[in-house]
Design a protein around this motif. Structure first.
Motif, PDB file in Angstrom:
ATOM      1  N   ASP A 386       0.807  -1.217   0.000  1.00 13.85           N
ATOM      2  CA  ASP A 386       0.000   0.000   0.000  1.00 13.85           C
ATOM      3  C   ASP A 386       0.843   1.273   0.000  1.00 13.85           C
ATOM      4  OD1 ASP A 386      -2.235  -1.574   0.035  1.00 13.85           O
ATOM      5  OD2 ASP A 386      -2.723  -1.242   2.152  1.00 13.85           O
ATOM      6  N   ILE A 387       2.150   1.126   0.138  1.00 12.13           N
ATOM      7  CA  ILE A 387       3.029   2.296   0.141  1.00 12.13           C
ATOM      8  C   ILE A 387       3.111   2.857  -1.280  1.00 12.13           C
ATOM      9  CG2 ILE A 387       5.342   3.171   0.608  1.00 12.13           C
ATOM     10  CD1 ILE A 387       3.863   2.267   3.098  1.00 12.13           C
ATOM     11  N   ARG A 388       2.785   4.141  -1.451  1.00 16.99           N
ATOM     12  CA  ARG A 388       2.810   4.769  -2.772  1.00 16.99           C
ATOM     13  C   ARG A 388       4.224   5.209  -3.139  1.00 16.99           C
ATOM     14  NH1 ARG A 388       0.141   9.367  -4.060  1.00 16.99           N
ATOM     15  NH2 ARG A 388       0.456  10.230  -1.974  1.00 16.99           N
ATOM     16  N   LEU A 389       4.668   4.778  -4.303  1.00 19.67           N
ATOM     17  CA  LEU A 389       6.016   5.082  -4.767  1.00 19.67           C
ATOM     18  C   LEU A 389       6.021   6.334  -5.635  1.00 19.67           C
ATOM     19  CD1 LEU A 389       7.128   1.474  -5.800  1.00 19.67           C
ATOM     20  CD2 LEU A 389       7.336   2.589  -3.562  1.00 19.67           C
ATOM     21  N   LYS A 390       7.135   7.049  -5.600  1.00 16.59           N
ATOM     22  CA  LYS A 390       7.287   8.254  -6.415  1.00 16.59           C
ATOM     23  C   LYS A 390       7.797   7.888  -7.811  1.00 16.59           C
ATOM     24  CE  LYS A 390       8.011  11.805  -2.869  1.00 16.59           C
ATOM     25  NZ  LYS A 390       8.927  12.852  -2.378  1.00 16.59           N
ATOM     26  N   ASN A 391       6.999   7.162  -8.550  1.00 13.55           N
ATOM     27  CA  ASN A 391       7.385   6.814  -9.910  1.00 13.55           C
ATOM     28  C   ASN A 391       7.228   7.995 -10.863  1.00 13.55           C
ATOM     29  OD1 ASN A 391       8.102   4.055  -9.591  1.00 13.55           O
ATOM     30  ND2 ASN A 391       5.947   3.536  -9.355  1.00 13.55           N
ATOM     31  N   ASP A 392       6.570   9.058 -10.400  1.00 15.91           N
ATOM     32  CA  ASP A 392       6.300  10.210 -11.250  1.00 15.91           C
ATOM     33  C   ASP A 392       7.250  11.366 -10.979  1.00 15.91           C
ATOM     34  OD1 ASP A 392       5.355  10.609  -8.701  1.00 15.91           O
ATOM     35  OD2 ASP A 392       3.549  11.688  -9.317  1.00 15.91           O
ATOM     36  N   ALA A 393       8.306  11.136 -10.219  1.00 12.76           N
ATOM     37  CA  ALA A 393       9.217  12.214  -9.834  1.00 12.76           C
ATOM     38  C   ALA A 393      10.628  11.924 -10.334  1.00 12.76           C
ATOM     39  CB  ALA A 393       9.232  12.374  -8.314  1.00 12.76           C
ATOM     40  N   ARG A 394      11.431  12.976 -10.422  1.00 14.71           N
ATOM     41  CA  ARG A 394      12.807  12.812 -10.889  1.00 14.71           C
ATOM     42  C   ARG A 394      13.680  12.123  -9.848  1.00 14.71           C
ATOM     43  NH1 ARG A 394      11.172  17.661 -13.333  1.00 14.71           N
ATOM     44  NH2 ARG A 394      11.620  17.746 -15.571  1.00 14.71           N
ATOM     45  N   ILE A 395      13.296  12.240  -8.591  1.00 12.91           N
ATOM     46  CA  ILE A 395      14.030  11.560  -7.516  1.00 12.91           C
ATOM     47  C   ILE A 395      13.093  10.529  -6.906  1.00 12.91           C
ATOM     48  CG2 ILE A 395      15.222  11.842  -5.319  1.00 12.91           C
ATOM     49  CD1 ILE A 395      15.902  14.675  -6.132  1.00 12.91           C
ATOM     50  N   PHE A 396      13.519   9.285  -6.898  1.00 11.60           N
ATOM     51  CA  PHE A 396      12.657   8.199  -6.441  1.00 11.60           C
ATOM     52  C   PHE A 396      12.512   8.232  -4.925  1.00 11.60           C
ATOM     53  CE2 PHE A 396      11.806   3.682  -5.410  1.00 11.60           C
ATOM     54  CZ  PHE A 396      10.654   3.526  -6.162  1.00 11.60           C
ATOM     55  N   GLY A 397      11.395   7.721  -4.444  1.00 11.78           N
ATOM     56  CA  GLY A 397      11.154   7.644  -3.011  1.00 11.78           C
ATOM     57  C   GLY A 397       9.742   7.171  -2.749  1.00 11.78           C
ATOM     58  N   VAL A 398       9.244   7.480  -1.565  1.00 12.35           N
ATOM     59  CA  VAL A 398       7.862   7.142  -1.210  1.00 12.35           C
ATOM     60  C   VAL A 398       7.126   8.426  -0.864  1.00 12.35           C
ATOM     61  CG1 VAL A 398       8.419   4.815  -0.427  1.00 12.35           C
ATOM     62  CG2 VAL A 398       8.502   6.692   1.213  1.00 12.35           C
ATOM     63  N   HIS A 399       5.855   8.488  -1.218  1.00 10.91           N
ATOM     64  CA  HIS A 399       5.059   9.671  -0.900  1.00 10.91           C
ATOM     65  C   HIS A 399       4.796   9.760   0.599  1.00 10.91           C
ATOM     66  CE1 HIS A 399       4.134  11.115  -4.930  1.00 10.91           C
ATOM     67  NE2 HIS A 399       4.010   9.852  -5.303  1.00 10.91           N
ATOM     68  N   GLU A 400       4.441   8.643   1.204  1.00  7.01           N
ATOM     69  CA  GLU A 400       4.228   8.576   2.654  1.00  7.01           C
ATOM     70  C   GLU A 400       4.787   7.246   3.158  1.00  7.01           C
ATOM     71  OE1 GLU A 400       1.169   8.383   0.823  1.00  7.01           O
ATOM     72  OE2 GLU A 400       0.915  10.540   0.488  1.00  7.01           O
ATOM     73  N   LEU A 401       5.113   7.203   4.431  1.00  9.27           N
ATOM     74  CA  LEU A 401       5.536   5.957   5.060  1.00  9.27           C
ATOM     75  C   LEU A 401       4.860   5.870   6.427  1.00  9.27           C
ATOM     76  CD1 LEU A 401       7.457   3.508   4.500  1.00  9.27           C
ATOM     77  CD2 LEU A 401       9.051   4.611   6.084  1.00  9.27           C
ATOM     78  N   PRO A 402       3.629   5.360   6.481  1.00 13.50           N
ATOM     79  CA  PRO A 402       2.925   5.241   7.771  1.00 13.50           C
ATOM     80  C   PRO A 402       3.613   4.212   8.669  1.00 13.50           C
ATOM     81  CG  PRO A 402       1.401   5.113   5.902  1.00 13.50           C
ATOM     82  CD  PRO A 402       2.784   4.948   5.355  1.00 13.50           C
ATOM     83  N   ILE A 403       3.970   4.625   9.871  1.00 16.76           N
ATOM     84  CA  ILE A 403       4.641   3.737  10.820  1.00 16.76           C
ATOM     85  C   ILE A 403       3.893   3.748  12.149  1.00 16.76           C
ATOM     86  CG2 ILE A 403       6.947   3.896   9.797  1.00 16.76           C
ATOM     87  CD1 ILE A 403       7.586   6.047  11.914  1.00 16.76           C
ATOM     88  N   THR A 404       4.116   2.716  12.910  1.00 17.08           N
ATOM     89  CA  THR A 404       3.539   2.645  14.254  1.00 17.08           C
ATOM     90  C   THR A 404       4.497   1.871  15.148  1.00 17.08           C
ATOM     91  OG1 THR A 404       1.522   2.139  15.503  1.00 17.08           O
ATOM     92  CG2 THR A 404       2.217   0.525  13.852  1.00 17.08           C
ATOM     93  N   TRP A 405       4.128   1.731  16.437  1.00 21.89           N
ATOM     94  CA  TRP A 405       4.987   1.043  17.398  1.00 21.89           C
ATOM     95  C   TRP A 405       4.134   0.731  18.631  1.00 21.89           C
ATOM     96  CZ3 TRP A 405       5.501   5.992  15.630  1.00 21.89           C
ATOM     97  CH2 TRP A 405       5.135   7.014  16.497  1.00 21.89           C
ATOM     98  N   ASP A 406       4.685  -0.101  19.493  1.00 28.31           N
ATOM     99  CA  ASP A 406       3.992  -0.447  20.734  1.00 28.31           C
ATOM    100  C   ASP A 406       4.057   0.713  21.701  1.00 28.31           C
ATOM    101  OD1 ASP A 406       3.576  -2.914  19.633  1.00 28.31           O
ATOM    102  OD2 ASP A 406       5.225  -3.881  20.717  1.00 28.31           O
ATOM    103  N   ARG A 407       2.889   1.116  22.187  1.00 28.46           N
ATOM    104  CA  ARG A 407       2.834   2.211  23.136  1.00 28.46           C
ATOM    105  C   ARG A 407       2.530   1.678  24.531  1.00 28.46           C
ATOM    106  NH1 ARG A 407       1.309   3.881  18.176  1.00 28.46           N
ATOM    107  NH2 ARG A 407       1.893   5.961  17.506  1.00 28.46           N
ATOM    108  N   ALA A 408       3.085   2.332  25.521  1.00 28.44           N
ATOM    109  CA  ALA A 408       2.900   1.864  26.914  1.00 28.44           C
ATOM    110  C   ALA A 408       1.442   1.981  27.322  1.00 28.44           C
ATOM    111  CB  ALA A 408       3.784   2.685  27.844  1.00 28.44           C
TER     112      ALA A 408
END
Length: 408
Positions: A386-408
């Motif tokens: 589901d991660i959207r790639l920057k295939n439409d840009a001159r510099i490759f990357g990801v548009h967003e990178l949703p992350i999470t973690w265990d919270r106390a």
């Protein structure tokens, strides 16, 4: 897009009407070049089209290094509006789009101030900025977009601090940098965006002539006083550094963390041995290579790997393919933090090797170290597909990178 005709290989003539693959090829996988490269022989040159102009594609590591270092290579006469010009006169200060001696004169001046030692001295500030951004991330009660929360703001903050540019203008700079790098921007839009930033920075230069600070622009102002540079030169150099200094590193931070989370074996090695981080960053740079290609033109008739290149012909150097050359890197498609990847081509080679490489390396090392140490349960908040790639840009990357973690 058509497949390459069988006669478009070394030792065979090609006609002006022949159809060739359009280059760059783009990516369908976030961590690998296009599979079209698999059909190429790294010792050969391949005929491709770059923005409608036919040229020769060089993919082999050794050929890339030797030809990029050849003084008969020029960065002029190339249809690449992201540099702010149409292949004619370079934008003042944009030494990346200049040939010697102009390139050498500007780069030599900048290199006196943009030193690896000065970059290394910025580590405490980079660590402070990274920790402050992580502090804000940790306040969240739900998933966080790593790109928006850290990957883009950190290099923006760092380059603004280095140059002495107020950070409250970062939205202004980011909007215009994105306009320069967007694949659908017109040459007029790109020139306008660069002009906006240069106008602002020229005003800042005049201010720093009166009230200099301990920053890179103030140091460059001294070269105006000596007559080596003009105000517009310093504004142009600063514009290039500002634009190049945050978007590339920001994309690499986002894609690099994505790669770490999708390679748990390598991530585990890095957690077990944090001293491995500098070597891991070099391997990530090799493996991901977010720019991937460099254009040049020949200033004289020459021969490359047995192929005659005529004066004025275009050559495209696929550094992403060179970084996967099996004659140089064993099992090149595997991400391996035990590998010595320091010979990679991601920062280019020859006189145009990226001047900001030491700063980019430092930012990557600091951010990945702090994030992995402070958020041990870090993981993707969505499926990798589901991660959207920057295939439409001159510099490759990801548009967003949703992350999470265990919270106390």
């Amino acid at each position: 897009m058509t497949t390459t005709p069988a006669d478009d290989v070394i030792g065979h003539d090609t006609t002006a009407n022949a159809e060739h693959p359009t280059f760059p090829f783009g990516r369908t996988c976030p961590f690998a070049p296009h599979d079209k490269y698999a059909s190429f022989n790294d010792d050969d040159l391949q005929k491709v089209d770059f923005k409608g102009t036919p040229g020769w594609l060089i993919t082999g590591y050794n050929n890339i290094r030797s030809v990029l270092a050849d003084p008969r290579m020029s960065v002029r006469g190339i249809e690449d509006s992201s540099r702010g010009d149409a292949g004619d006169d370079a934008v003042p200060g944009f030494f990346v789009a200049m040939d010697p001696p102009q390139h050498d004169d500007l780069r030599r001046i900048l290199a006196k101030e943009f030193t690896p030692r000065r970059m290394a001295a910025m580590r405490p500030n980079i660590e402070r900025i990274a920790n402050e951004l992580v502090d804000e991330m940790l306040k969240s009660v739900g998933p966080v977009d790593f790109v928006d929360a850290l990957a883009l703001p950190l290099p923006s903050l760092v380059i603004c601090e280095l140059l002495g540019v107020p950070y409250d203008k970062h939205d202004f700079f980011q909007e215009r940098t994105r306009a320069v790098l967007a694949a659908d921007s017109t040459p007029e839009q790109i020139a306008g965006a660069i002009g906006d930033v240069m106008t602002y920075l020229a005003e800042l230069v005049t201010i720093k002539q009166q009230t200099p600070g301990d920053d890179l622009v103030s140091l460059l102002v001294k070269h105006i006083e000596s007559g080596d540079l003009s105000i517009i030169d310093v504004a142009g150099m600063s514009t290039f550094l500002l634009m190049a200094g945050h978007e590339t590193t920001g994309n690499m931070l986002g894609l690099g963390l994505f790669a770490l989370l999708e390679h748990p074996d390598q991530l585990a090695e890095l957690r077990e041995d944090p001293e491995l981080m500098p070597q891991a960053v070099e391997e990530l740079l090799r493996h991901l290579d977010i720019i991937g290609s460099l254009p040049r033109t020949a200033t004289e008739d020459m021969e490359v790997a047995g192929q005659r290149i005529a004066k004025g012909e275009l050559l495209m150097f696929s550094t992403e393919a060179g970084n996967r050359d099996p004659s140089v890197f064993d099992e090149p498609d595997r991400l391996d933090f035990q590998r010595d990847a320091s010979r990679h081509l991601t920062f280019g080679h020859g006189i145009h090797t990226c001047l900001g490489a030491p700063l980019a390396r430092l930012e990557l090392q600091v951010v990945f170290s702090i994030v992995l140490e402070r958020i041990p349960t870090l993981r993707l908040a969505v499926p990798a597909d589901d991660i959207r790639l920057k295939n439409d840009a001159r510099i490759f990357g990801v548009h967003e990178l949703p992350i999470t973690w265990d919270r106390a």
